[in-house]
Design a protein around this motif. Structure first.
Motif, PDB file in Angstrom:
ATOM      1  N   ASP A  99      -4.670  15.577   3.254  1.00 35.57           N
ATOM      2  CA  ASP A  99      -5.366  15.575   4.718  1.00 35.57           C
ATOM      3  C   ASP A  99      -5.689  15.257   6.095  1.00 35.57           C
ATOM      4  OD1 ASP A  99      -7.708  16.322   2.704  1.00 35.57           O
ATOM      5  OD2 ASP A  99      -7.995  14.609   1.737  1.00 35.57           O
ATOM      6  N   ILE A 100      -4.482  14.330   5.819  1.00 39.80           N
ATOM      7  CA  ILE A 100      -3.530  13.785   7.263  1.00 39.80           C
ATOM      8  C   ILE A 100      -2.710  15.141   7.744  1.00 39.80           C
ATOM      9  CG2 ILE A 100      -2.203  11.852   8.281  1.00 39.80           C
ATOM     10  CD1 ILE A 100      -4.444   9.783   8.131  1.00 39.80           C
ATOM     11  N   GLY A 101      -2.665  15.123   6.997  1.00 37.84           N
ATOM     12  CA  GLY A 101      -1.252  16.719   7.970  1.00 37.84           C
ATOM     13  C   GLY A 101      -2.209  17.555   8.422  1.00 37.84           C
ATOM     14  N   PHE A 156       0.940  -1.524  -0.112  1.00 34.11           N
ATOM     15  CA  PHE A 156       0.036   0.331   0.013  1.00 34.11           C
ATOM     16  C   PHE A 156       0.589   1.271   0.126  1.00 34.11           C
ATOM     17  CE2 PHE A 156      -2.478  -3.058   2.138  1.00 34.11           C
ATOM     18  CZ  PHE A 156      -3.344  -2.909   1.297  1.00 34.11           C
ATOM     19  N   PRO A 157       1.822   1.613  -1.118  1.00 31.27           N
ATOM     20  CA  PRO A 157       2.487   2.802  -0.366  1.00 31.27           C
ATOM     21  C   PRO A 157       1.924   3.925  -0.897  1.00 31.27           C
ATOM     22  CG  PRO A 157       2.232   2.035  -3.457  1.00 31.27           C
ATOM     23  CD  PRO A 157       2.066   0.242  -2.661  1.00 31.27           C
ATOM     24  N   GLU A 158       0.253   4.149  -1.310  1.00 31.62           N
ATOM     25  CA  GLU A 158      -0.486   5.525  -1.427  1.00 31.62           C
ATOM     26  C   GLU A 158      -0.934   5.166  -0.113  1.00 31.62           C
ATOM     27  OE1 GLU A 158      -3.637   2.284  -1.789  1.00 31.62           O
ATOM     28  OE2 GLU A 158      -1.194   1.645  -2.111  1.00 31.62           O
ATOM     29  N   LEU A 159      -0.377   4.470   0.971  1.00 33.86           N
ATOM     30  CA  LEU A 159      -0.412   5.053   2.739  1.00 33.86           C
ATOM     31  C   LEU A 159      -0.167   6.334   3.059  1.00 33.86           C
ATOM     32  CD1 LEU A 159      -1.901   3.379   5.816  1.00 33.86           C
ATOM     33  CD2 LEU A 159       0.207   2.547   5.713  1.00 33.86           C
ATOM     34  N   ARG A 160      -0.670   6.686   3.938  1.00 33.28           N
ATOM     35  CA  ARG A 160      -0.357   7.990   4.954  1.00 33.28           C
ATOM     36  C   ARG A 160      -1.307   8.042   6.133  1.00 33.28           C
ATOM     37  NH1 ARG A 160       1.858   7.521   1.087  1.00 33.28           N
ATOM     38  NH2 ARG A 160       2.889   9.319  -0.253  1.00 33.28           N
ATOM     39  N   ALA A 161      -0.313   8.226   6.979  1.00 27.87           N
ATOM     40  CA  ALA A 161      -0.563   7.982   8.224  1.00 27.87           C
ATOM     41  C   ALA A 161      -0.088   9.565   9.370  1.00 27.87           C
ATOM     42  CB  ALA A 161      -0.395   6.555   8.985  1.00 27.87           C
ATOM     43  N   LEU A 205      -5.936  17.235   9.694  1.00 26.88           N
ATOM     44  CA  LEU A 205      -6.515  16.024  10.569  1.00 26.88           C
ATOM     45  C   LEU A 205      -5.306  16.310  12.208  1.00 26.88           C
ATOM     46  CD1 LEU A 205      -8.343  12.465  10.713  1.00 26.88           C
ATOM     47  CD2 LEU A 205      -6.998  12.892  12.621  1.00 26.88           C
ATOM     48  N   VAL A 206      -3.947  14.978  11.612  1.00 28.62           N
ATOM     49  CA  VAL A 206      -2.835  16.072  12.900  1.00 28.62           C
ATOM     50  C   VAL A 206      -2.902  17.493  13.388  1.00 28.62           C
ATOM     51  CG1 VAL A 206      -0.462  15.272  13.458  1.00 28.62           C
ATOM     52  CG2 VAL A 206      -1.491  13.371  12.005  1.00 28.62           C
ATOM     53  N   ALA A 207      -3.337  18.001  12.347  1.00 28.68           N
ATOM     54  CA  ALA A 207      -2.993  19.377  13.073  1.00 28.68           C
ATOM     55  C   ALA A 207      -4.251  20.046  13.917  1.00 28.68           C
ATOM     56  CB  ALA A 207      -2.524  20.655  12.566  1.00 28.68           C
ATOM     57  N   THR A 208      -5.137  19.907  13.557  1.00 31.71           N
ATOM     58  CA  THR A 208      -6.752  19.682  14.039  1.00 31.71           C
ATOM     59  C   THR A 208      -7.094  19.044  15.470  1.00 31.71           C
ATOM     60  OG1 THR A 208      -7.451  20.038  12.059  1.00 31.71           O
ATOM     61  CG2 THR A 208      -9.147  19.525  14.279  1.00 31.71           C
ATOM     62  N   LEU A 209      -6.394  17.697  15.828  1.00 30.95           N
ATOM     63  CA  LEU A 209      -6.105  17.229  16.597  1.00 30.95           C
ATOM     64  C   LEU A 209      -5.603  17.712  17.755  1.00 30.95           C
ATOM     65  CD1 LEU A 209      -7.519  14.541  17.836  1.00 30.95           C
ATOM     66  CD2 LEU A 209      -5.984  12.988  16.941  1.00 30.95           C
ATOM     67  N   ALA A 210      -4.120  17.880  16.920  1.00 35.10           N
ATOM     68  CA  ALA A 210      -3.371  17.982  17.962  1.00 35.10           C
ATOM     69  C   ALA A 210      -3.756  19.675  18.986  1.00 35.10           C
ATOM     70  CB  ALA A 210      -1.897  18.687  17.556  1.00 35.10           C
ATOM     71  N   GLU A 211      -4.494  20.701  18.151  1.00 33.04           N
ATOM     72  CA  GLU A 211      -5.140  21.698  18.705  1.00 33.04           C
ATOM     73  C   GLU A 211      -6.041  21.441  19.819  1.00 33.04           C
ATOM     74  OE1 GLU A 211      -7.111  26.270  17.404  1.00 33.04           O
ATOM     75  OE2 GLU A 211      -6.436  24.445  15.868  1.00 33.04           O
ATOM     76  N   ALA A 212      -7.094  20.288  19.282  1.00 31.51           N
ATOM     77  CA  ALA A 212      -7.816  19.624  20.628  1.00 31.51           C
ATOM     78  C   ALA A 212      -7.507  19.103  21.486  1.00 31.51           C
ATOM     79  CB  ALA A 212      -8.967  19.459  19.249  1.00 31.51           C
ATOM     80  N   LEU A 213      -6.288  18.666  21.635  1.00 31.07           N
ATOM     81  CA  LEU A 213      -5.955  17.717  22.657  1.00 31.07           C
ATOM     82  C   LEU A 213      -5.581  19.068  23.669  1.00 31.07           C
ATOM     83  CD1 LEU A 213      -4.136  14.766  20.996  1.00 31.07           C
ATOM     84  CD2 LEU A 213      -6.125  14.700  22.729  1.00 31.07           C
ATOM     85  N   ALA A 214      -4.681  19.603  22.816  1.00 31.41           N
ATOM     86  CA  ALA A 214      -3.474  20.742  23.572  1.00 31.41           C
ATOM     87  C   ALA A 214      -5.319  21.471  23.899  1.00 31.41           C
ATOM     88  CB  ALA A 214      -3.362  22.131  22.812  1.00 31.41           C
ATOM     89  N   VAL A 257      -3.732   7.425  16.094  1.00 30.35           N
ATOM     90  CA  VAL A 257      -3.045   6.745  13.973  1.00 30.35           C
ATOM     91  C   VAL A 257      -4.516   6.726  14.052  1.00 30.35           C
ATOM     92  CG1 VAL A 257      -2.451   5.092  13.124  1.00 30.35           C
ATOM     93  CG2 VAL A 257      -1.600   5.086  15.613  1.00 30.35           C
ATOM     94  N   ALA A 258      -3.981   8.105  13.363  1.00 29.20           N
ATOM     95  CA  ALA A 258      -5.229   8.504  11.706  1.00 29.20           C
ATOM     96  C   ALA A 258      -4.026   7.742  10.348  1.00 29.20           C
ATOM     97  CB  ALA A 258      -4.893   9.351  11.310  1.00 29.20           C
ATOM     98  N   GLU A 259      -5.450   6.448   9.421  1.00 30.02           N
ATOM     99  CA  GLU A 259      -4.460   6.123   8.461  1.00 30.02           C
ATOM    100  C   GLU A 259      -5.209   6.358   7.040  1.00 30.02           C
ATOM    101  OE1 GLU A 259      -2.969   2.428   9.836  1.00 30.02           O
ATOM    102  OE2 GLU A 259      -4.806   2.814  10.641  1.00 30.02           O
ATOM    103  N   ALA A 260      -4.815   6.831   6.028  1.00 31.33           N
ATOM    104  CA  ALA A 260      -5.400   7.287   4.728  1.00 31.33           C
ATOM    105  C   ALA A 260      -4.807   6.810   3.740  1.00 31.33           C
ATOM    106  CB  ALA A 260      -5.952   8.527   4.640  1.00 31.33           C
ATOM    107  N   LEU A 261      -5.640   6.270   2.763  1.00 27.52           N
ATOM    108  CA  LEU A 261      -5.739   5.768   1.464  1.00 27.52           C
ATOM    109  C   LEU A 261      -5.844   6.560   0.072  1.00 27.52           C
ATOM    110  CD1 LEU A 261      -6.321   2.058   1.540  1.00 27.52           C
ATOM    111  CD2 LEU A 261      -3.715   3.004   1.773  1.00 27.52           C
TER     112      LEU A 261
END
Length: 230
Positions: free
Chosen positions: A196-198, A13-18, A200-209, A185-189
């Protein structure tokens, strides 16, 4: 501790981004309903235009499940299952505030998000093909063994913390009231998975903080950078 995908998964799955996040000092007293309402509104607006099965994020996981030899409408990715339930019931059950928040963000992005209690993981956690000997604890308390070659999240004691990749998490490392340290962990194909994962991670990090005192550590994972140490 380290989280990673095996080389065989990246090859298949080389298209995987996480994206991965780790945070300590989680507690069950956070008030997240306002944030959930905002993310749910985003999901509702998107579902008003099309059903979840038409979303490119969901279609990519369906293709991925087919490549794993699974019927994509029998075994759905976690994000598809959440969106389907949300569309039918106009809401989701409330569990732990962190899980509720991650579920809402998963709805908004149509991307599966897994949340693990790190204190219940032995050694490193790897997304890999199963040998069939690993053990998996259901939420009902039963022990299962994944099918050989099934994609699982496996720890150092050969315990599967998720079966069928993004389909079903184990009850063993599910977040509980007393959980303090978590791996997310968030994963997308899909085609724009990296971007989009980028977001999502920024959104989640802000919400966690915003809702918990710990400063999350984050990482973007790809074939070129496949490991997250925390």
């Amino acid at each position: 501790m380290q989280f990673r995908h095996s080389g065989a998964i990246w090859q298949a799955f080389p298209e995987l981004r996480a994206g991965a996040l780790h945070v300590d000092d989680i507690h069950a007293d956070a008030e997240v309903e306002k944030a959930i309402a905002g993310f749910s509104a985003t999901a509702s607006a998107r579902l008003a235009a099309a059903q979840e099965g038409e979303f490119p994020e969901i279609q990519a996981w369906r293709r991925g499940f087919s490549r794993m030899g699974l019927k994509p409408t029998q075994y759905r990715s976690a994000s598809e299952a959440l969106l389907r339930r949300f569309r039918q019931e106009h809401g989701l059950p409330r569990l732990h505030p962190l899980v509720n928040l991650c579920n809402a963000i998963s709805l908004a992005f149509a991307i599966p998000i897994a949340v693990f209690d790190t204190e219940r993981i032995a050694g490193d956690l790897e997304v890999r093909r199963a040998g069939g000997h690993e053990t998996y604890l259901t939420f009902g308390g039963d022990i299962e063994h994944p099918e050989p070659n099934e994609v699982i999240f496996a720890d150092g004691e050969e315990r599967a913390h998720a079966r069928r990749w993004t389909n079903r998490q184990s009850g063993l490392s599910a977040v509980r009231q007393e959980s303090r340290s978590v791996l997310i962990v968030a994963e997308a194909l899909h085609a724009s998975a990296g971007e989009d994962i980028g977001r999502l991670v920024a959104t989640l990090a802000e919400a966690l903080a915003h809702h918990w005192p710990g400063e999350p550590k984050t990482a973007m994972l790809s074939l070129a950078s496949p490991r997250f140490e925390f």
